[in-house]
Design a protein around this motif. Structure first.
Motif, PDB file in Angstrom:
ATOM      1  N   THR A 179       0.667  -1.331  -0.473  1.00  0.00           N
ATOM      2  CA  THR A 179       0.167   0.740  -0.061  1.00  0.00           C
ATOM      3  C   THR A 179       1.128   1.265   0.126  1.00  0.00           C
ATOM      4  O   THR A 179       1.657   1.154   0.668  1.00  0.00           O
ATOM      5  CB  THR A 179      -0.860   0.096   1.861  1.00  0.00           C
ATOM      6  N   VAL A 180       0.536   1.921  -0.535  1.00  0.00           N
ATOM      7  CA  VAL A 180       1.365   3.484  -1.118  1.00  0.00           C
ATOM      8  C   VAL A 180       0.096   4.550  -1.001  1.00  0.00           C
ATOM      9  O   VAL A 180      -0.647   4.746  -1.353  1.00  0.00           O
ATOM     10  CB  VAL A 180       1.506   3.728  -2.722  1.00  0.00           C
ATOM     11  N   GLU A 199      -8.940  11.436  -6.943  1.00  0.00           N
ATOM     12  CA  GLU A 199     -10.122  10.729  -7.852  1.00  0.00           C
ATOM     13  C   GLU A 199     -10.661   8.595  -7.558  1.00  0.00           C
ATOM     14  O   GLU A 199      -9.143   8.532  -6.745  1.00  0.00           O
ATOM     15  CB  GLU A 199     -10.233  10.455  -9.335  1.00  0.00           C
ATOM     16  N   SER A 200     -11.774   8.112  -7.798  1.00  0.00           N
ATOM     17  CA  SER A 200     -11.715   7.213  -7.130  1.00  0.00           C
ATOM     18  C   SER A 200     -10.878   5.780  -7.621  1.00  0.00           C
ATOM     19  O   SER A 200     -10.410   4.908  -7.045  1.00  0.00           O
ATOM     20  CB  SER A 200     -12.842   6.556  -6.810  1.00  0.00           C
ATOM     21  N   TYR A 253       2.452  13.819  -2.683  1.00  0.00           N
ATOM     22  CA  TYR A 253       2.512  14.357  -4.244  1.00  0.00           C
ATOM     23  C   TYR A 253       1.433  15.324  -4.515  1.00  0.00           C
ATOM     24  O   TYR A 253       1.731  16.070  -4.986  1.00  0.00           O
ATOM     25  CB  TYR A 253       2.479  13.577  -5.254  1.00  0.00           C
ATOM     26  N   PHE A 254       1.008  15.895  -3.635  1.00  0.00           N
ATOM     27  CA  PHE A 254       0.041  16.462  -3.630  1.00  0.00           C
ATOM     28  C   PHE A 254      -0.626  17.219  -2.777  1.00  0.00           C
ATOM     29  O   PHE A 254      -1.547  17.281  -2.265  1.00  0.00           O
ATOM     30  CB  PHE A 254      -1.422  15.614  -3.593  1.00  0.00           C
ATOM     31  N   VAL A 302      -8.528   4.489  -2.328  1.00  0.00           N
ATOM     32  CA  VAL A 302      -9.166   4.869  -1.342  1.00  0.00           C
ATOM     33  C   VAL A 302      -8.277   5.662  -0.304  1.00  0.00           C
ATOM     34  O   VAL A 302      -7.289   5.633   0.175  1.00  0.00           O
ATOM     35  CB  VAL A 302      -8.895   3.707   0.110  1.00  0.00           C
ATOM     36  N   GLY A 303      -8.908   7.020  -0.938  1.00  0.00           N
ATOM     37  CA  GLY A 303      -8.630   7.959  -0.449  1.00  0.00           C
ATOM     38  C   GLY A 303      -7.661   9.026  -0.767  1.00  0.00           C
ATOM     39  O   GLY A 303      -7.330   9.019  -1.677  1.00  0.00           O
ATOM     40  N   THR A 304      -6.329   8.872   0.017  1.00  0.00           N
ATOM     41  CA  THR A 304      -5.221   8.859  -1.399  1.00  0.00           C
ATOM     42  C   THR A 304      -3.861   7.903  -1.363  1.00  0.00           C
ATOM     43  O   THR A 304      -2.757   7.828  -1.781  1.00  0.00           O
ATOM     44  CB  THR A 304      -3.790   9.665   0.086  1.00  0.00           C
TER      45      THR A 304
END
Length: 691
Positions: free
Chosen positions: A607-608, A624-625, A613-614, A645-647
């Motif tokens: 999971t990353v 976006e999803s 980066y935002f 999922v979220g970020t």
């Protein structure tokens, strides 16, 4: 095993004092200059010395020589300055010439580095070198006297002989993903480009212990505008797997380099060497090095090269600068300096150096590397050092379109680590140079490699002692580096290389000699990609980019390993002494592209979090999803869509490979798209994660 030392054109024995910027006057007389080296070691070239003039005297000599009458054959025999010519006349000097040829287009750069102040003096071989050196050292306007090294002491930085490829010394590999990338039939044996890991024959290879080349080829395979000077034994320029990527002089299509060993325009790979046991050996080294960099890709034959293009076009160009050979050779010094000059004046921007000097005197006694280190680390402006500085400063100076505004000098670190430990070896340890250590096919240091805090980077160089079959307990060549070797049909080889056409022209070698061209090749590939993207770098900028494009290997430095009659008892001594890690071609290209790379372990759910980066975890930017993979099949995935999922995104890639990923976000009413590279690798250590 050959004991080699990478040094410049000097054999140091005396302590240094600062080179005088100008001569002092008055009753005390002139300040005596340094004398560099010794004439008593037996390594010094007989009948020649090099002298470096002060800037004032160099200008005086240049003006005076221009007024001298021409001599038969055009040789320059005198300086035009009385005090110098009196001594030249007394010793019967045959030549007094600048080491670097006068070239008005380059003199401004030469003035910066001082390379144009070096002169070579030749005289009778029976003359007393020490006495003549001392006499020149006492002359006004002479800043440095340097004894030249006999070129017979130059040796390639490989360990052991070349082993021609054959079915008898190789275990057949299973098909790897390499076979789907290029159609060269021997690419499967080039584990150093793509390492699939252990198989039923060998248990020591580890998947991913390579230069991550196959995924880099998706972005770039080379460029004909990038020239790499291979300063080495000659390259067989008509080798069928190299010919398309051989440099030709724009002014003479038949000129592909120069033979400084024999002082001839004809490269000499045909002359064999006679070994003590009566067998012959051949000048394969330069051709092997060249093949690692630029063997022709996707031509349906043989091996691949790192920047070899595709289908006989688009590969980087190899310039052969021969400084070693099997003939007696012309007994003149400064061959390596002249090779650098040829390279920078003819457009090379990478100088590939897998050569060195024997680490022993004429009686076979070892020479401690500390002896050389003490001299080099003094204020010593040797001719070789000035040549290196000039290449870095001046290469590409006449090509404003070059992606590198200068040059890279890359050296093999050396092969005496199992004997001398982490002693610094020069000139590889000279900071402007990129020094390359060697690893085996399991991420571990090759038993022979030199190491130390001065080593800048590591690359695969092979280790024969890691390729013992678990089935029959015999050693095979699979763990060495496969590349091109001589296949000149006019030669009568005695090593069986002609026995099978399938293998003819290919063979195995090991050494930091083989690691070094991996870095040169990746650098060439990176510069080709930079040109493709319209980017330009200074040497220091690109060097920083190159040395940071690595993956960590120190975690594998545990336990012991076998070498050539020795046991390396504790691999932990190599930690923090093999540079930042192993060169990674894909990382370099992505860094040039400006695309962040996310490394995930093959076959595991990872999971990353992309929030960094935002704007970080406090940002109100929303992702976006769904994100989109450009090439999901490269990762073994069937769908291009991945859930966000979220970020965070979870990846589970069953296949080694790489794909671009586009992540879309919104800031207010503005849509933002960012591109990432998702890289799936089977073994991650050290800095294997975020780049």
């Amino acid at each position: 095993m050959k004991r080699l030392l990478l040094i410049g054109c000097l054999f140091a024995a005396f302590a240094c004092t600062k080179e005088p910027a100008e001569l002092s006057g008055g009753d005390s007389g002139p300040t005596l200059p340094r004398i560099v080296g010794t004439p008593t070691s037996g390594l010094a070239l007989k009948g020649a010395i090099s002298i470096k003039l002060t800037p004032e005297m160099a200008q005086t000599v240049a003006t005076a020589q221009a007024q001298l009458p021409a001599t038969r054959g055009g040789a320059v025999t005198r300086s035009g300055v009385g005090t110098i010519d009196d001594l030249l006349n007394e010793i019967g000097a045959e030549h007094f010439e600048r080491i670097i040829t006068y070239n008005p287009e380059w003199e401004a750069i030469y003035d910066e580095t001082g390379i144009n102040r070096w002169y070579s003096v030749s005289f009778d071989e029976d003359a007393d070198l020490g006495q003549i050196g001392s006499r020149f050292a006492a002359l006004p306007g002479v800043a440095v006297v340097e004894y030249q090294i006999n070129p017979q002491y130059i040796r390639p930085m490989s360990v052991g002989p070349v082993i021609p490829a054959s079915g008898a010394n190789l275990h057949k590999t299973g098909e790897t993903r390499a076979a789907t990338t290029m159609n060269d039939p021997l690419l499967d044996y080039q584990w150093h480009f793509d390492n699939p890991g252990p198989d039923r024959y060998f248990d020591q290879p580890k998947a991913g212990a390579d230069i991550n080349l196959l995924d880099a080829w998706q972005l770039c395979t080379g460029s004909e505008d990038i020239i790499v000077a291979v300063i080495d034994e000659p390259v067989q320029t008509d080798h069928p797997d190299l010919k398309a990527n051989i440099w030709s002089n724009p002014k003479n299509s038949q000129e592909h380099g120069f033979n400084f060993w024999d002082n001839s325009s004809v490269l000499d790979w045909k002359t064999p060497a006679k070994e003590e046991d009566g067998t012959e050996s051949y000048a394969d080294h330069g051709t092997h090095v060249a093949g690692v960099i630029a063997a022709v890709n996707n031509n349906g034959r043989g091996v691949c090269g790192i920047a070899g293009g595709r289908s006989n076009q688009g590969g980087v160009k190899i310039m052969s600068c021969q400084i070693m050979g099997n003939s007696e050779g012309a007994q003149t010094g400064n061959k390596n300096i002249k090779a650098f000059e040829y390279a920078w004046t003819n457009g090379a921007i990478i100088a590939q150096n897998s050569w060195g000097y024997l680490l022993q005197d004429k009686d076979g006694n070892p020479i401690p590397p500390e002896q050389f280190e003490n001299e080099w680390n003094g204020q010593n402006f040797s001719a070789m050092r000035d040549a290196i500085d000039t290449f870095i400063r001046g290469a590409a100076a006449k090509n404003p379109d070059s992606p590198l505004q200068g040059g890279l000098v890359i050296f093999a670190a050396g092969n005496d680590g199992d004997v001398y430990g982490d002693a610094a070896i020069y000139p590889a340890a000279y900071s402007p140079i990129i020094a390359v250590g060697s690893m085996d096919w399991g991420f571990r240091p090759a038993y022979y490699t030199d190491y130390g805090s001065w080593v800048d980077i590591t690359a695969p160089g092979g280790d024969a002692y890691t390729a013992q079959s678990v089935i029959d307990k015999k050693y095979y060549t699979n763990g060495m580096v496969m590349s091109t070797i001589l296949c000149d049909d006019t030669m009568d080889y005695q090593d069986g290389r002609k026995d099978d056409d399938y293998w003819y022209g290919y063979g195995f070698m090991q050494g930091t000699s083989m690691a070094c061209p991996h870095v040169s090749g990746v650098a060439a590939l990176g510069l080709a990609y930079a040109a493709q993207n319209g980017k330009k770098y200074t040497p220091s900028e690109f060097k920083a980019l190159l040395l940071s494009s690595v993956y960590g290997i120190d975690d594998y430095f545990t336990g012991s390993k076998r070498g050539d009659g020795v046991i390396v008892p504790d691999l932990s001594v190599y930690k923090n002494k093999m540079g930042g890690g192993c060169i990674d071609a894909l990382k370099l290209l992505l860094a040039i592209k400006g695309t962040p790379a996310v490394y995930v372990k093959t076959g595991e759910a990872v999971t990353v979090d992309f929030s960094r980066y935002f704007g970080g975890d406090k940002s109100v930017v929303t992702l976006e999803s769904t994100a989109k993979l450009a090439s999901p099949g490269n990762l073994g995935l069937s769908s291009a869509s991945v859930s966000v999922v979220g970020t965070k995104i979870t990846f589970n890639c069953p296949k080694t490979g790489a794909s671009l990923l586009t992540v879309t976000a919104k800031a207010g009413d503005t849509t933002i798209e960012r591109e990432f590279a998702i890289v799936s690798r089977p073994n991650l250590a050290g800095n294997g994660g975020w780049l």
